[in-house]
Design a protein around this motif. Sequence first.
Motif, PDB file in Angstrom:
ATOM      1  N   GLN A 150       0.838  -1.195   0.000  1.00  0.00           N
ATOM      2  CA  GLN A 150       0.000   0.000   0.000  1.00  0.00           C
ATOM      3  C   GLN A 150       0.875   1.247   0.000  1.00  0.00           C
ATOM      4  OE1 GLN A 150      -2.198   0.686   3.698  1.00  0.00           O
ATOM      5  NE2 GLN A 150      -0.802  -0.674   4.811  1.00  0.00           N
ATOM      6  N   TYR A 151       0.337   2.295  -0.592  1.00  0.00           N
ATOM      7  CA  TYR A 151       1.003   3.600  -0.619  1.00  0.00           C
ATOM      8  C   TYR A 151       0.145   4.587   0.168  1.00  0.00           C
ATOM      9  CZ  TYR A 151       3.857   1.815  -4.504  1.00  0.00           C
ATOM     10  OH  TYR A 151       4.722   1.083  -5.286  1.00  0.00           O
ATOM     11  N   TYR A 152       0.784   5.441   0.955  1.00  0.00           N
ATOM     12  CA  TYR A 152       0.047   6.485   1.672  1.00  0.00           C
ATOM     13  C   TYR A 152       1.004   7.584   2.108  1.00  0.00           C
ATOM     14  CZ  TYR A 152       1.705   3.804   5.779  1.00  0.00           C
ATOM     15  OH  TYR A 152       2.475   3.126   6.701  1.00  0.00           O
ATOM     16  N   CYS A 153       0.419   8.761   2.378  1.00  0.00           N
ATOM     17  CA  CYS A 153       1.211   9.883   2.896  1.00  0.00           C
ATOM     18  C   CYS A 153       1.279   9.849   4.416  1.00  0.00           C
ATOM     19  CB  CYS A 153       0.607  11.213   2.441  1.00  0.00           C
ATOM     20  SG  CYS A 153       0.714  11.518   0.663  1.00  0.00           S
ATOM     21  N   GLU A 207      -1.294  14.315   6.687  1.00  0.00           N
ATOM     22  CA  GLU A 207      -0.418  14.747   5.600  1.00  0.00           C
ATOM     23  C   GLU A 207      -1.166  14.699   4.271  1.00  0.00           C
ATOM     24  OE1 GLU A 207       3.449  12.923   5.501  1.00  0.00           O
ATOM     25  OE2 GLU A 207       3.314  12.356   7.619  1.00  0.00           O
ATOM     26  N   THR A 208      -0.795  15.599   3.379  1.00  0.00           N
ATOM     27  CA  THR A 208      -1.378  15.623   2.040  1.00  0.00           C
ATOM     28  C   THR A 208      -0.255  15.613   1.005  1.00  0.00           C
ATOM     29  OG1 THR A 208      -1.450  18.044   2.010  1.00  0.00           O
ATOM     30  CG2 THR A 208      -3.422  16.899   2.802  1.00  0.00           C
ATOM     31  N   GLY A 209      -0.637  15.365  -0.239  1.00  0.00           N
ATOM     32  CA  GLY A 209       0.348  15.349  -1.321  1.00  0.00           C
ATOM     33  C   GLY A 209       0.173  14.126  -2.196  1.00  0.00           C
ATOM     34  N   ASP A 210       1.053  13.990  -3.174  1.00  0.00           N
ATOM     35  CA  ASP A 210       0.989  12.849  -4.085  1.00  0.00           C
ATOM     36  C   ASP A 210       1.307  11.562  -3.328  1.00  0.00           C
ATOM     37  OD1 ASP A 210       0.371  14.532  -6.156  1.00  0.00           O
ATOM     38  OD2 ASP A 210       2.405  14.599  -6.975  1.00  0.00           O
ATOM     39  N   ILE A 211       0.430  10.588  -3.482  1.00  0.00           N
ATOM     40  CA  ILE A 211       0.614   9.299  -2.813  1.00  0.00           C
ATOM     41  C   ILE A 211       1.501   8.382  -3.649  1.00  0.00           C
ATOM     42  CG2 ILE A 211      -0.557   7.252  -1.917  1.00  0.00           C
ATOM     43  CD1 ILE A 211      -3.077   9.005  -1.610  1.00  0.00           C
ATOM     44  N   CYS A 212       1.160   8.241  -4.927  1.00  0.00           N
ATOM     45  CA  CYS A 212       1.913   7.353  -5.809  1.00  0.00           C
ATOM     46  C   CYS A 212       1.547   7.649  -7.253  1.00  0.00           C
ATOM     47  CB  CYS A 212       1.642   5.878  -5.485  1.00  0.00           C
ATOM     48  SG  CYS A 212      -0.105   5.420  -5.581  1.00  0.00           S
ATOM     49  N   GLY A 247     -12.303   8.359   7.214  1.00  0.00           N
ATOM     50  CA  GLY A 247     -12.773   8.529   5.840  1.00  0.00           C
ATOM     51  C   GLY A 247     -14.173   9.098   5.743  1.00  0.00           C
ATOM     52  N   ASP A 248     -14.876   8.695   4.682  1.00  0.00           N
ATOM     53  CA  ASP A 248     -16.177   9.269   4.341  1.00  0.00           C
ATOM     54  C   ASP A 248     -16.039  10.756   4.044  1.00  0.00           C
ATOM     55  OD1 ASP A 248     -17.253   6.755   4.795  1.00  0.00           O
ATOM     56  OD2 ASP A 248     -17.859   7.226   6.848  1.00  0.00           O
ATOM     57  N   ARG A 249     -14.937  11.096   3.381  1.00  0.00           N
ATOM     58  CA  ARG A 249     -14.659  12.478   2.989  1.00  0.00           C
ATOM     59  C   ARG A 249     -14.195  12.505   1.534  1.00  0.00           C
ATOM     60  NH1 ARG A 249     -13.545  15.363   7.940  1.00  0.00           N
ATOM     61  NH2 ARG A 249     -13.150  13.919   9.672  1.00  0.00           N
ATOM     62  N   GLU A 250     -14.291  13.686   0.937  1.00  0.00           N
ATOM     63  CA  GLU A 250     -13.737  13.889  -0.404  1.00  0.00           C
ATOM     64  C   GLU A 250     -12.240  14.123  -0.228  1.00  0.00           C
ATOM     65  OE1 GLU A 250     -16.069  17.080  -1.981  1.00  0.00           O
ATOM     66  OE2 GLU A 250     -17.769  15.778  -2.444  1.00  0.00           O
ATOM     67  N   ALA A 251     -11.493  13.022  -0.283  1.00  0.00           N
ATOM     68  CA  ALA A 251     -10.104  13.042   0.171  1.00  0.00           C
ATOM     69  C   ALA A 251      -9.081  12.709  -0.906  1.00  0.00           C
ATOM     70  CB  ALA A 251      -9.937  12.063   1.336  1.00  0.00           C
ATOM     71  N   LEU A 252      -9.525  12.389  -2.116  1.00  0.00           N
ATOM     72  CA  LEU A 252      -8.597  11.916  -3.145  1.00  0.00           C
ATOM     73  C   LEU A 252      -8.821  12.645  -4.458  1.00  0.00           C
ATOM     74  CD1 LEU A 252      -6.447   9.643  -3.852  1.00  0.00           C
ATOM     75  CD2 LEU A 252      -8.395   8.342  -4.737  1.00  0.00           C
ATOM     76  N   GLN A 253      -7.722  12.941  -5.144  1.00  0.00           N
ATOM     77  CA  GLN A 253      -7.780  13.414  -6.521  1.00  0.00           C
ATOM     78  C   GLN A 253      -6.915  12.507  -7.386  1.00  0.00           C
ATOM     79  OE1 GLN A 253      -6.762  17.679  -6.457  1.00  0.00           O
ATOM     80  NE2 GLN A 253      -8.773  18.092  -7.317  1.00  0.00           N
ATOM     81  N   VAL A 254      -7.378  12.279  -8.607  1.00  0.00           N
ATOM     82  CA  VAL A 254      -6.658  11.416  -9.542  1.00  0.00           C
ATOM     83  C   VAL A 254      -6.318  12.228 -10.788  1.00  0.00           C
ATOM     84  CG1 VAL A 254      -6.712   9.290 -10.885  1.00  0.00           C
ATOM     85  CG2 VAL A 254      -7.928   9.409  -8.694  1.00  0.00           C
ATOM     86  N   THR A 299      -1.765   9.345 -11.374  1.00  0.00           N
ATOM     87  CA  THR A 299      -1.235   9.799 -10.089  1.00  0.00           C
ATOM     88  C   THR A 299      -2.374   9.993  -9.101  1.00  0.00           C
ATOM     89  OG1 THR A 299       0.653  10.910 -11.124  1.00  0.00           O
ATOM     90  CG2 THR A 299       0.059  11.624  -8.903  1.00  0.00           C
ATOM     91  N   PHE A 300      -2.180   9.502  -7.888  1.00  0.00           N
ATOM     92  CA  PHE A 300      -3.170   9.620  -6.821  1.00  0.00           C
ATOM     93  C   PHE A 300      -2.659  10.616  -5.781  1.00  0.00           C
ATOM     94  CE2 PHE A 300      -3.628   5.449  -8.709  1.00  0.00           C
ATOM     95  CZ  PHE A 300      -5.004   5.336  -8.884  1.00  0.00           C
ATOM     96  N   LYS A 301      -3.528  11.544  -5.387  1.00  0.00           N
ATOM     97  CA  LYS A 301      -3.134  12.599  -4.457  1.00  0.00           C
ATOM     98  C   LYS A 301      -4.078  12.654  -3.266  1.00  0.00           C
ATOM     99  CE  LYS A 301      -2.076  17.567  -4.270  1.00  0.00           C
ATOM    100  NZ  LYS A 301      -1.994  18.824  -5.064  1.00  0.00           N
ATOM    101  N   ASP A 302      -3.510  12.652  -2.068  1.00  0.00           N
ATOM    102  CA  ASP A 302      -4.276  12.826  -0.834  1.00  0.00           C
ATOM    103  C   ASP A 302      -4.512  14.323  -0.645  1.00  0.00           C
ATOM    104  OD1 ASP A 302      -5.215  13.049   1.784  1.00  0.00           O
ATOM    105  OD2 ASP A 302      -3.937  11.448   2.540  1.00  0.00           O
ATOM    106  N   VAL A 303      -5.782  14.729  -0.589  1.00  0.00           N
ATOM    107  CA  VAL A 303      -6.102  16.156  -0.486  1.00  0.00           C
ATOM    108  C   VAL A 303      -6.825  16.483   0.821  1.00  0.00           C
ATOM    109  CG1 VAL A 303      -6.153  16.545  -2.975  1.00  0.00           C
ATOM    110  CG2 VAL A 303      -8.240  15.799  -1.816  1.00  0.00           C
ATOM    111  N   SER A 304      -6.784  15.573   1.788  1.00  0.00           N
ATOM    112  CA  SER A 304      -7.473  15.804   3.058  1.00  0.00           C
ATOM    113  C   SER A 304      -6.517  15.599   4.230  1.00  0.00           C
ATOM    114  CB  SER A 304      -8.673  14.861   3.201  1.00  0.00           C
ATOM    115  OG  SER A 304      -9.228  14.946   4.497  1.00  0.00           O
ATOM    116  N   LYS A 305      -6.320  16.642   5.036  1.00  0.00           N
ATOM    117  CA  LYS A 305      -5.476  16.514   6.224  1.00  0.00           C
ATOM    118  C   LYS A 305      -6.161  15.695   7.315  1.00  0.00           C
ATOM    119  CE  LYS A 305      -2.684  20.708   5.746  1.00  0.00           C
ATOM    120  NZ  LYS A 305      -2.256  21.984   6.383  1.00  0.00           N
ATOM    121  N   GLU A 306      -7.482  15.575   7.227  1.00  0.00           N
ATOM    122  CA  GLU A 306      -8.223  14.851   8.260  1.00  0.00           C
ATOM    123  C   GLU A 306      -8.190  13.340   8.056  1.00  0.00           C
ATOM    124  OE1 GLU A 306      -9.526  17.390   6.522  1.00  0.00           O
ATOM    125  OE2 GLU A 306      -9.381  18.951   8.065  1.00  0.00           O
ATOM    126  N   SER A 307      -7.958  12.889   6.824  1.00  0.00           N
ATOM    127  CA  SER A 307      -8.050  11.463   6.505  1.00  0.00           C
ATOM    128  C   SER A 307      -6.678  10.853   6.238  1.00  0.00           C
ATOM    129  CB  SER A 307      -8.939  11.251   5.272  1.00  0.00           C
ATOM    130  OG  SER A 307     -10.246  11.727   5.497  1.00  0.00           O
TER     131      SER A 307
END
Length: 207
Positions: free
Chosen positions: A76-79, A83-88, A108-115, A177-185
């Motif tokens: 698995q990949y994670y920040c 933390e936010t930023g590009d995951i992989c 979770g249950d948040r809008e937390a990812l951008q592709v 590219t997958f990006k974590d955009v939520s500091k809460e998740s």
Amino acid sequence: MTFEPIVKKPGDVIRSDEWNRIQEELVSLRKYIDNMARGTTLIGLPSPIGNAYALSAGVPEDFNYGTDVMGLISRQYYCGMGETGDICTFGLNDYADTISYWSGAAAGDREALQVTLEYIDGSTYTSDKLMIHEWTNLRPKGNKNPYVEYLQSPNQRLWYRYVLVNPGPDKAIRYITFKDVSKESGVRIANVLHYTARVRQLPEAKK
């Protein structure tokens, strides 16, 4: 309808119903060819960015699945939490109509990812912020980025499979590219992708 060939000799008349039947068969064949698709599954995917972690050994509790293999998922990949930023980033170098990826999120249950899709022609597409479901308890699919299936670990933690529709299916994809955009998740991405693509005709040879 099963096609039954009607053999004619030179000079024979083709009846209108025979001609119409031929046209119908050709239209049906054309539709079948246009709808043909192939599926590809990529496993053990490396990423030039981010770090690949085990599913249980040596990872924080917020990312611990209690086993190191779940189906085809082995890393698995994670920040990290907060933390936010590009995951992989994974390389495709292929056409795709849809792309399936596995994810889940602590808090979770948040809008937390951008592709982001980077096409071979240099253009890009970035999705809206996508809903990622909570990993500790199975959630309803809902209407925002509904998952299509899930995997549950021995310690009741979850991976959800989501499907991204490629808005540019006629352009080959170089990277996703997958990006974590939520500091809460705490969003994670599995090292597995599955994509489908329509079977494309070979270009005509230049005369």
